[in-house]
Design a protein around this motif. Structure first.
Motif, PDB file in Angstrom:
ATOM      1  N   LEU A 181      34.652 108.861  41.672  1.00 16.87           N
ATOM      2  CA  LEU A 181      35.915 108.165  41.452  1.00 16.87           C
ATOM      3  C   LEU A 181      36.002 106.720  42.037  1.00 16.87           C
ATOM      4  O   LEU A 181      36.545 106.019  41.275  1.00 16.87           O
ATOM      5  N   THR A 182      35.566 106.581  43.344  1.00 18.64           N
ATOM      6  CA  THR A 182      35.709 105.209  43.702  1.00 18.64           C
ATOM      7  C   THR A 182      34.845 104.261  42.940  1.00 18.64           C
ATOM      8  O   THR A 182      35.376 103.065  42.738  1.00 18.64           O
ATOM      9  N   TRP A 184      34.111 104.485  39.763  1.00 19.69           N
ATOM     10  CA  TRP A 184      34.700 104.326  38.668  1.00 19.69           C
ATOM     11  C   TRP A 184      35.721 103.294  38.658  1.00 19.69           C
ATOM     12  O   TRP A 184      35.970 102.537  37.783  1.00 19.69           O
ATOM     13  N   GLU A 185      36.468 103.239  39.845  1.00 20.56           N
ATOM     14  CA  GLU A 185      37.687 102.334  40.021  1.00 20.56           C
ATOM     15  C   GLU A 185      37.119 101.010  39.902  1.00 20.56           C
ATOM     16  O   GLU A 185      37.780 100.012  39.413  1.00 20.56           O
ATOM     17  N   GLU A 186      35.930 100.918  40.801  1.00 19.84           N
ATOM     18  CA  GLU A 186      35.362  99.383  40.924  1.00 19.84           C
ATOM     19  C   GLU A 186      34.967  98.760  39.636  1.00 19.84           C
ATOM     20  O   GLU A 186      35.035  97.713  39.264  1.00 19.84           O
ATOM     21  N   ARG A 188      36.064  99.671  36.541  1.00 21.75           N
ATOM     22  CA  ARG A 188      37.262  99.337  36.090  1.00 21.75           C
ATOM     23  C   ARG A 188      37.999  98.003  36.463  1.00 21.75           C
ATOM     24  O   ARG A 188      38.372  97.144  35.590  1.00 21.75           O
ATOM     25  N   ARG A 189      37.948  97.647  37.776  1.00 21.59           N
ATOM     26  CA  ARG A 189      38.484  96.344  38.280  1.00 21.59           C
ATOM     27  C   ARG A 189      37.322  95.132  37.583  1.00 21.59           C
ATOM     28  O   ARG A 189      38.172  94.308  37.495  1.00 21.59           O
ATOM     29  N   GLN A 209      35.980 108.713  30.388  1.00 25.12           N
ATOM     30  CA  GLN A 209      37.111 107.982  31.077  1.00 25.12           C
ATOM     31  C   GLN A 209      36.802 106.749  31.130  1.00 25.12           C
ATOM     32  O   GLN A 209      37.652 105.618  31.370  1.00 25.12           O
ATOM     33  N   LEU A 210      35.524 106.030  31.440  1.00 25.39           N
ATOM     34  CA  LEU A 210      35.290 104.555  31.316  1.00 25.39           C
ATOM     35  C   LEU A 210      35.077 103.790  30.111  1.00 25.39           C
ATOM     36  O   LEU A 210      35.429 102.738  30.045  1.00 25.39           O
TER      37      LEU A 210
END
Length: 321
Positions: A181-182, A184-186, A188-189, A209-210
């Motif tokens: 999850l960490t 994935w968030e990076e 996305r950023r 998700q991505l």
């Protein structure tokens, strides 16, 4: 073949890669057409051995195509390989990272390789360490890092020169759920900041998700491509998965076929498409009971990317590791 004329950062036409010679030729990639648009996350989804990593290695100049053409960041991957390499960031699944160096040392070295000054390299390294959550571990040797920390460091290394196009090959394979999850968030950023991302994955949820768009790869070919939501909608009805004793499989298959199209399913399970979804479940259970077939487990699933993969290939992606 005509030259590719496009502003898209990744374009491939009839891309082919064979390994071996004579009767032992393996067609790892067999005529792939691909276009990734500026500012999107594009996912190549498929099981191990499907050809995803080979596609990425050709697009990143690590392998020469057997035939076909590809342009990345506007440059031909064969004729202008050096320009491609200066324009992209690459984080490969099997990337070699020196375990005896610290995270900061590796980032400083990467900065030197890309021509940054000493002070600019240090500043960029500090920025990236903070960005991927490794500031506290910056002075530790990489050999002491967890799998998730190494993946985040590899991502930071690929971003030192601020590439406009980023390739991520199986970025979360082997990671625990929190590390996944960490990361994935990076991703996305990075994308929100304007980076175009192409990633390969064998995880359905990751692609869903991505990715803005995906291409499903099987045996070296793209068998479906589009927006995940649209691809799932094209499958149509939900799938009812039924598990029965092995001795009753044939009877259950005949019974289920009365209610809809039989669909590929995992071993030991039967799948059938139900046009009315949940409304048909009670009737299916009743018919199986009347046939003397005991149901051990059943589950109704809305259309998923696995259903899209199954429809395109005749087998399920899940479990095909």
């Amino acid at each position: 073949m005509c030259n590719i004329v496009t502003t898209s950062p990744i374009v491939a036409r009839e891309l082919v890669r064979h390994f071996g010679t004579g009767d032992n030729i393996v067609k790892a990639v067999d005529g792939v057409d691909l276009e990734v648009h500026t500012g999107e996350i594009f996912g190549l989804l498929g099981p191990n051995g499907a050809g995803k990593s080979t596609i990425v290695r050709m697009l990143t100049t690590l392998l020469k195509p057997t035939s076909g053409t590809a342009h990345v960041a506007g440059f031909d991957v064969v004729k202008e390989a050096d320009k491609v390499r200066r324009s992209i960031g690459v984080a490969l699944q099997d990337a070699a990272i020196d375990p005896l160096m610290t995270g900061r040392e590796l980032l400083n070295l990467q900065a030197v390789l890309y021509g940054l000054s000493k002070s600019a390299g240090r500043a960029r390294g500090d920025e990236l360490l903070e960005r991927v959550g490794l500031t506290a571990a910056a002075e530790r040797r990489v050999g002491t890092y967890s799998g998730g920390m190494r993946r985040r460091l590899d991502l930071a290394l690929s971003l030192v020169h601020e590439p406009t196009v980023l390739f991520l090959d199986e970025p979360t394979t082997g990671l625990d759920p929190m590390s996944r999850l960490t990361l994935w968030e990076e991703v996305r950023r990075l994308n929100q900041a304007g980076t175009t991302v192409l990633l390969t994955t064998q995880y359905l949820e990751e692609a869903d998700q991505l990715a803005d768009r995906i291409a499903i790869v099987d045996h070296g070919r793209i068998v479906r491509a589009g927006v995940p939501r649209d691809l799932k909608a094209q499958v149509g009805s939900p799938t009812l998965f039924v598990n029965v004793d092995q001795s009753h499989v044939d009877g259950a298959r005949s019974t289920l076929a009365r209610f809809g199209e039989l669909r590929p399913s995992a071993e030991g399970t039967l799948g059938v498409g139900l046009s009315r979804g949940a409304e048909d479940v009670a009737a299916v259970v009743r018919a199986l009971d009347e046939a003397g077939i005991k149901v051990r487990h059943l589950e109704l699933n809305e259309p998923s990317l696995d259903d899209v993969f199954a429809e395109a290939t005749g087998h399920r992606l899940e479990g095909a590791q």
